[in-house]
Design a protein around this motif. Structure first.
Motif, PDB file in Angstrom:
ATOM      1  N   ILE A 733       6.759   7.774   2.226  1.00  0.00           N
ATOM      2  CA  ILE A 733       5.439   7.205   2.519  1.00  0.00           C
ATOM      3  C   ILE A 733       4.736   6.848   1.215  1.00  0.00           C
ATOM      4  O   ILE A 733       4.584   7.698   0.339  1.00  0.00           O
ATOM      5  CB  ILE A 733       4.559   8.189   3.311  1.00  0.00           C
ATOM      6  CG1 ILE A 733       5.273   8.660   4.589  1.00  0.00           C
ATOM      7  CG2 ILE A 733       3.219   7.544   3.643  1.00  0.00           C
ATOM      8  CD1 ILE A 733       4.535   9.772   5.301  1.00  0.00           C
ATOM      9  N   VAL A 734       4.321   5.578   1.092  1.00  0.00           N
ATOM     10  CA  VAL A 734       3.477   5.148  -0.019  1.00  0.00           C
ATOM     11  C   VAL A 734       2.062   4.971   0.545  1.00  0.00           C
ATOM     12  O   VAL A 734       1.821   4.074   1.363  1.00  0.00           O
ATOM     13  CB  VAL A 734       3.977   3.831  -0.646  1.00  0.00           C
ATOM     14  CG1 VAL A 734       3.006   3.362  -1.732  1.00  0.00           C
ATOM     15  CG2 VAL A 734       5.368   4.023  -1.215  1.00  0.00           C
ATOM     16  N   ALA A 735       1.134   5.853   0.153  1.00  0.00           N
ATOM     17  CA  ALA A 735      -0.244   5.785   0.647  1.00  0.00           C
ATOM     18  C   ALA A 735      -1.051   4.840  -0.255  1.00  0.00           C
ATOM     19  O   ALA A 735      -1.045   4.978  -1.478  1.00  0.00           O
ATOM     20  CB  ALA A 735      -0.866   7.177   0.654  1.00  0.00           C
ATOM     21  N   LYS A 736      -1.754   3.884   0.361  1.00  0.00           N
ATOM     22  CA  LYS A 736      -2.485   2.869  -0.408  1.00  0.00           C
ATOM     23  C   LYS A 736      -3.853   2.625   0.218  1.00  0.00           C
ATOM     24  O   LYS A 736      -3.968   2.320   1.400  1.00  0.00           O
ATOM     25  CB  LYS A 736      -1.677   1.561  -0.431  1.00  0.00           C
ATOM     26  CG  LYS A 736      -2.348   0.413  -1.171  1.00  0.00           C
ATOM     27  CD  LYS A 736      -2.372   0.639  -2.685  1.00  0.00           C
ATOM     28  CE  LYS A 736      -2.881  -0.575  -3.417  1.00  0.00           C
ATOM     29  NZ  LYS A 736      -2.979  -0.350  -4.864  1.00  0.00           N
ATOM     30  N   GLY A 737      -4.896   2.788  -0.577  1.00  0.00           N
ATOM     31  CA  GLY A 737      -6.241   2.476  -0.120  1.00  0.00           C
ATOM     32  C   GLY A 737      -6.676   1.111  -0.644  1.00  0.00           C
ATOM     33  O   GLY A 737      -6.627   0.841  -1.850  1.00  0.00           O
ATOM     34  N   TYR A 738      -7.090   0.226   0.262  1.00  0.00           N
ATOM     35  CA  TYR A 738      -7.488  -1.129  -0.116  1.00  0.00           C
ATOM     36  C   TYR A 738      -9.003  -1.325  -0.117  1.00  0.00           C
ATOM     37  O   TYR A 738      -9.496  -2.408  -0.419  1.00  0.00           O
ATOM     38  CB  TYR A 738      -6.841  -2.145   0.827  1.00  0.00           C
ATOM     39  CG  TYR A 738      -5.369  -2.334   0.561  1.00  0.00           C
ATOM     40  CD1 TYR A 738      -4.919  -3.220  -0.420  1.00  0.00           C
ATOM     41  CD2 TYR A 738      -4.408  -1.615   1.283  1.00  0.00           C
ATOM     42  CE1 TYR A 738      -3.565  -3.401  -0.661  1.00  0.00           C
ATOM     43  CE2 TYR A 738      -3.051  -1.782   1.045  1.00  0.00           C
ATOM     44  CZ  TYR A 738      -2.642  -2.686   0.064  1.00  0.00           C
ATOM     45  OH  TYR A 738      -1.300  -2.862  -0.179  1.00  0.00           O
ATOM     46  N   GLY A 739      -9.750  -0.278   0.271  1.00  0.00           N
ATOM     47  CA  GLY A 739     -11.208  -0.436   0.298  1.00  0.00           C
ATOM     48  C   GLY A 739     -11.616  -1.581   1.196  1.00  0.00           C
ATOM     49  O   GLY A 739     -11.157  -1.725   2.334  1.00  0.00           O
TER      50      GLY A 739
END
Length: 784
Positions: A733-739
Motif C-alpha cells: 500500500i502506497v498512502a498518498k494525500g492529495y489535499g
C-alpha cells in the motif's frame, strides 16, 4: 555452475560424508557451495604428479567438478585403484548415481581379479548396492548387498544393508500411486539452483521456502557473498507470482538461512542459521520470528534446544496434549547420524529439554525433515527400508506411543532422495527431491527441486429418478439438501423434465432428496457420502403415489414470508416478484414480503436489487391442510465489475470529523459505513495477493492548501493502518494525500458551495499500481 547440493544436504548428508573419511584423501563437504570455478588448462609437459597435485588443489578450493576431471585424467594414465574409489565416492556424494555405479563396479571388479585385494575397500560393496538400488536395478542391488553382508563385520552397516535389501525387494513390487499427481514446481519457484523446505501459509495462498539464487560460476572460499535465503511466492488463480526474498529480519546478511517452517496459525516463522569452518559444517541453530502486523519481527534464537551440535528442520506439532517443536539433530544420545527429537513449548521461543523420539522412529541411519499433522508424524529416513536413498515415512501416535513407521510408497518416494514432505487438509502438499525430472544442470539426479503433490479426491454424484408404480414420471421437481445436525444446510431446487436428475455431491456429507409433482404425494430419501474413498454414483429411486381426486378441501390460509439476506444480515429495498405457475404475478418492494398463497400450487419467487444478481426459488403448496406461514430465504450477491490500472475507485462513506484522521469510531462520522468500504478493499487485496495499490485521500477546498495537504496525508495513512491491522503487508500500500489538488466539481477556492457539494471532494480512492492489469470484483453495494 548450478549449486546442486542444497542446504538440507549441507546438514543431512554431512555425517554420511564423515563416515567416508577414512577412504578420502580430502573430505569434501556436501554443501550449498558445490560449484566449479572453471576448468584449468593442463600444464604443458605435465607429469602424473602434476595432474594429481592440480586435482588436490581443486579439492582444497571446493571446486569438486574440476577436481573430478583431473582425478579422472590422472586415473586414465595411472589406473590407480585408490583414486578410482575416491572418484566413485565423489560421484556418489555429488549424486551422479550412474557414474558412481560405473566407478564403484570398477573398484570391486579389480579386487576380484588375480592379485587383487577384495577387502581393500570394505564399504565399496555397501555403497555399490545402494547406488544400484537408486538406479532402479533392484535385483542387482540385492546381489551386491548380500555379497557385502557375507564379508562385513560392521554392526551398523550390516543393519543398514539388510534394510536396503528389504527396500529393494519392496520397491520391485510396488506400483505407482494412481491417485497422486506429482509435478515439478514452475520456474518462478524452481531455478537452476537448489530449493527446499517448502511450507504453506495459513490460507494456502503463499509458499515460503529456502533457496540459493546465485547464478554465476564461483567457488565458495569464505569471501563469496552468495548465501541461502528464505523466499516467499504468492499464488493467485492465474498461478504463482515471482518469488521474493524476505527482509533482513529473517535473512541475516552474509549468513545461510535454511529449513523454514510456518506454525499452523501462521504467527511464528522458524528457520535455521548455519556456519562453516573450511569445508565442515560447524554450526546450525534454530531461530524464530513473530508475525507483527503482516511483517516479521527481528529473529531470535530458540531457547532450550540449541547447543554445541547441529539442530535443524523445526516443525510445530503436538504430543501428550501439549504443543511441541519437532526437529532433527546429532546431539549426544542419537541412535545414528541424525535423529528426530521433540521439545515441549513453554512460551514463544522457549522450550523444555529435548527428548529423543526413540527407537521406533530413529535408526542407525539418519532421520530428517519431520512434519506433523493430525496425530501423524511424517519424516524422511535412509535407515528404514526404502525404495531409494532418503524415503518419506509416516507414523501414527496412538496416545501413548508411536506405531511402526510406514513407507509412503512410490510417487511420494523415488529411487533418489525425497525429503521435506508436507500436506494440507485439501490434499495439496510438497516434497523436495533430486529424482529424475529436476531442473538439473549436471547429472539427472544431482540437484534438488520442490515438487507439488495433489491427492485426487474421490468424486461423488447423485442420479435420481421418480416413479409412480412401474411408470417413470416426467416433470419432477427435486429438492436436494445437506443435512446438518437436526436441520438442513444448503438447499437447492431442480426441475427435471426428462425424469433423470444429476448432481455433484460433497464428501463426508449427509443428504436429503425430495421429489414432488402436482397431483402426486412427494417422496423423501436420505443417504450420505461419509467415508467414501472411490468414485461413486449414487442411483436413487423415489416413488410418488398419485393423489385420489376428492371433494375440494376447505379453504386453507397460507402466508408467504420472504426475506433477502447475505452474511446473516437482512437486505433492505428488495423487489420481490411472486409468480403462480400458469397464473398471475405480483411485485412488491420492501424489506420483507407477506402475501396469501393457494393450496396445491407451484410458485416461483424472485428477489431483485440494484447492482445485485437476482436469486430465484421455486416451491409448491402441495399437501397443505392447515393455515401456516411459509418462510423462504433469498440470497443476493453483488454484480461483478472489471477494474483496470487506469481506474480510480472511490470508496464511499469514508468521512472524518473536523481535523480528525484515524480510521476508527472516535474520528469518523460513521465508522460502521467507513468500515464496510475499507473491508471491501481488504477483501480485494486478499483475493489478489500480488496486487499493490495507491490509497489516496482528498479534501474539499475549505481551509488552507497546506493544512489540507497534511490532513489528507494523515487520513490516507490512517486508512492504510486499518488495512495493515487486518493483515495486509505494508509494502503493498502506497498512502498518498492529495489535499485539495484534485477537486472533481466546481467547488474550488473562493467558490461558495453547499456542504453536499463540498462532500463530493472529501473522498478516499484507490488504484492498482502493480500486479494484475485488470481484476473482476463485486460491486460495492450499500448494506453488503
Amino acid at each position: 555452475m548450478r549449486n546442486c547440493l542444497a542446504p538440507n544436504f549441507l546438514q543431512h548428508l554431512f555425517f554420511m560424508t564423515m563416515r567416508l573419511q577414512s577412504s578420502f584423501k580430502y573430505i569434501f563437504a556436501t554443501t550449498l557451495f558445490l560449484q566449479g570455478i572453471g576448468v584449468l588448462a593442463q600444464p604443458v609437459g605435465s607429469s602424473d604428479e602434476i595432474m594429481l597435485k592440480v586435482a588436490e588443489e581443486r579439492m582444497e578450493q571446493k571446486d569438486y567438478y574440476n577436481a573430478l576431471d583431473w582425478y579422472e585424467k590422472y586415473y586414465d594414465k595411472t589406473k590407480d585403484k585408490s583414486v578410482a574409489y575416491q572418484i566413485g565416492m565423489m560421484h556418489y556424494n555429488l549424486r551422479d548415481y550412474v557414474k558412481a555405479e560405473t566407478w564403484l563396479n570398477r573398484v570391486l571388479t579389480a579386487g576380484k581379479r588375480k592379485g587383487g585385494n577384495p577387502n581393500e575397500y570394505p564399504d565399496a560393496g555397501f555403497h555399490y548396492g545402494r547406488v544400484l538400488k537408486m538406479n532402479e536395478k533392484y535385483d542387482d542391488a540385492i546381489v551386491a548387498l548380500e555379497d557385502f553382508l557375507a564379508k562385513s563385520k560392521e554392526a551398523d552397516k550390516i543393519i543398514l544393508a539388510k534394510n536396503e535389501i528389504i527396500g529393494a525387494k519392496m520397491a520391485a513390487g510396488l506400483r505407482e500411486n494412481a491417485k497422486l499427481l506429482v509435478e515439478n514446481m514452475p520456474n518462478k519457484i524452481n531455478t537452476p539452483n537448489a530449493e527446499y523446505s517448502p511450507t504453506y501459509d495459513v490460507a494456502n495462498s503463499a509458499l515460503y521456502f529456502t533457496a540459493y539464487r546465485k547464478t554465476e560460476i564461483a567457488a565458495f572460499d569464505g569471501k563469496d557473498d552468495a548465501f541461502a535465503k528464505v523466499y516467499r511466492a504468492f499464488k493467485s488463480p492465474r498461478g504463482w507470482a515471482e518469488a521474493e526474498v524476505l527482509s533482513d529480519a529473517v535473512n541475516r546478511p552474509s549468513t545461510n538461512q535454511g529449513n523454514v517452517h510456518l506454525s499452523p496459525d501462521g504467527k511464528i516463522l522458524f528457520f535455521t542459521r548455519t556456519a562453516l569452518e573450511g569445508n565442515t559444517l560447524s554450526d546450525s541453530k534454530i531461530y524464530y520470528c513473530l508475525n507483527s502486523g503482516g511483517n516479521w519481527s527481528p529473529a531470535n534464537e530458540v531457547q532450550g534446544i540449541n547447543g554445541n551440535y547441529i539442530a535443524k528442520q523445526p516443525c510445530v506439532g503436538e504430543l501428550f496434549g501439549k504443543e511441541v517443536l519437532y526437529f532433527s539433530s546429532n546431539m549426544p544420545g542419537t541412535k545414528g547420524g541424525f535423529d528426530i527429537f521433540y521439545a515441549t513449548k513453554k512460551s514463544d521461543g522457549v522450550y523444555d529439554t529435548p527428548v529423543n523420539l526413540g527407537a521406533v522412529i530413529n535408526t542407525v541411519g539418519n532421520e530428517e525433515t519431520p512434519f506433523y499433522t493430525a496425530s501423524k508424524l511424517h519424516f524422511s529416513s535412509n535407515g528404514h527400508p526404502g525404495i531409494g536413498g532418503y524415503d518419506v515415512f509416516s507414523a501414527d501416535w496412538n496416545g501413548a506411543q508411536w506405531d511402526a513407521p510406514k513407507n509412503m510408497g512410490k510417487g511420494y518416494n523415488s529411487p533418489a532422495d525425497d525429503l521435506y514432505y508436507t500436506m494440507n487438509k485439501g490434499g495439496q502438499g510438497f516434497v523436495v527431491s533430486n529424482r529424475v525430472g529436476t531442473k538439473s544442470l549436471k547429472s539427472k539426479t544431482c540437484c534438488d527441486d520442490i515438487f507439488s503433490l495433489q491427492i485426487e479426491q474421490a468424486r461423488a454424484d447423485l442420479k435420481a429418478y421418480a416413479f409412480s408404480g412401474s411408470k417413470r414420471l416426467d416433470g419432477i421437481t427435486f429438492q436436494l439438501a445437506e443435512v446438518e445436525g437436526n436441520g438442513l444446510g444448503k438447499v437447492d431446487w431442480f426441475k427435471a423434465p426428462d425424469n433423470e436428475f444429476l448432481s455433484g455431491l460433497a464428501l463426508n456429507k449427509s443428504y436429503r432428496v425430495v421429489a414432488s409433482k402436482d397431483g402426486f404425494a412427494s417422496d423423501t430419501i436420505y443417504f450420505n457420502t461419509v467415508g467414501l474413498r472411490e468414485n461413486m454414483t449414487y442411483e436413487k429411486r423415489l416413488n410418488l403415489e398419485q393423489l385420489v381426486a376428492a371433494a375440494p378441501p376447505a379453504p386453507v390460509k397460507l402466508t408467504l414470508k420472504a426475506l433477502a439476506q447475505l452474511k446473516e444480515k437482512p437486505l433492505k429495498n428488495v423487489t420481490y416478484r411472486l409468480t403462480e405457475k400458469g397464473g398471475k404475478t405480483e411485485s412488491r418492494t420492501g424489506d420483507e414480503l407477506f402475501t396469501q398463497l393457494v393450496v396445491n400450487k407451484t410458485y416461483v419467487l424472485i428477489g431483485e436489487r440494484a447492482k445485485c444478481i437476482a436469486d430465484t426459488i421455486e416451491f409448491s403448496t402441495n399437501g397443505f391442510d392447515k393455515s401456516i406461514t411459509i418462510e423462504k430465504m433469498l440470497k443476493l450477491r453483488p454484480m461483478l465489475k472489471t477494474l483496470t490500472k487506469t481506474d480510480k475507485i472511490n470508496l464511499p462513506n469514508i468521512y472524518y470529523k473536523l481535523s480528525k484522521f484515524a480510521a476508527n469510531d472516535m474520528d469518523m462520522d460513521n465508522f460502521y459505513l467507513a468500515q464496510q468500504s475499507l473491508d471491501y478493499l481488504y477483501g480485494i487485496m486478499a483475493k489478489f495477493p500480488e496486487m499493490r495499490i495507491e490509497l489516496s485521500s482528498h479534501t474539499d477546498a475549505q481551509g488552507s492548501d497546506a493544512s489540507n495537504l497534511i490532513l489528507s496525508q494523515k487520513r490516507a495513512d490512517g486508512a492504510k493502518q486499518y488495512l495493515i491491522n487486518k493483515g495486509v503487508v505494508s509494502e503493498r500500500i502506497v498512502a498518498k494525500g492529495y489535499g485539495e489538488t484534485q477537486i472533481i466539481n466546481h467547488c474550488k477556492n473562493g467558490v461558495k458551495c453547499a456542504d453536499d457539494e463540498h462532500k463530493q471532494n472529501r473522498r478516499t480512492e484507490f488504484r492498482i499500481i502493480s500486479g494484475p492489469t485488470e481484476i473482476a470484483v463485486e460491486e460495492q453495494v450499500e448494506d453488503f
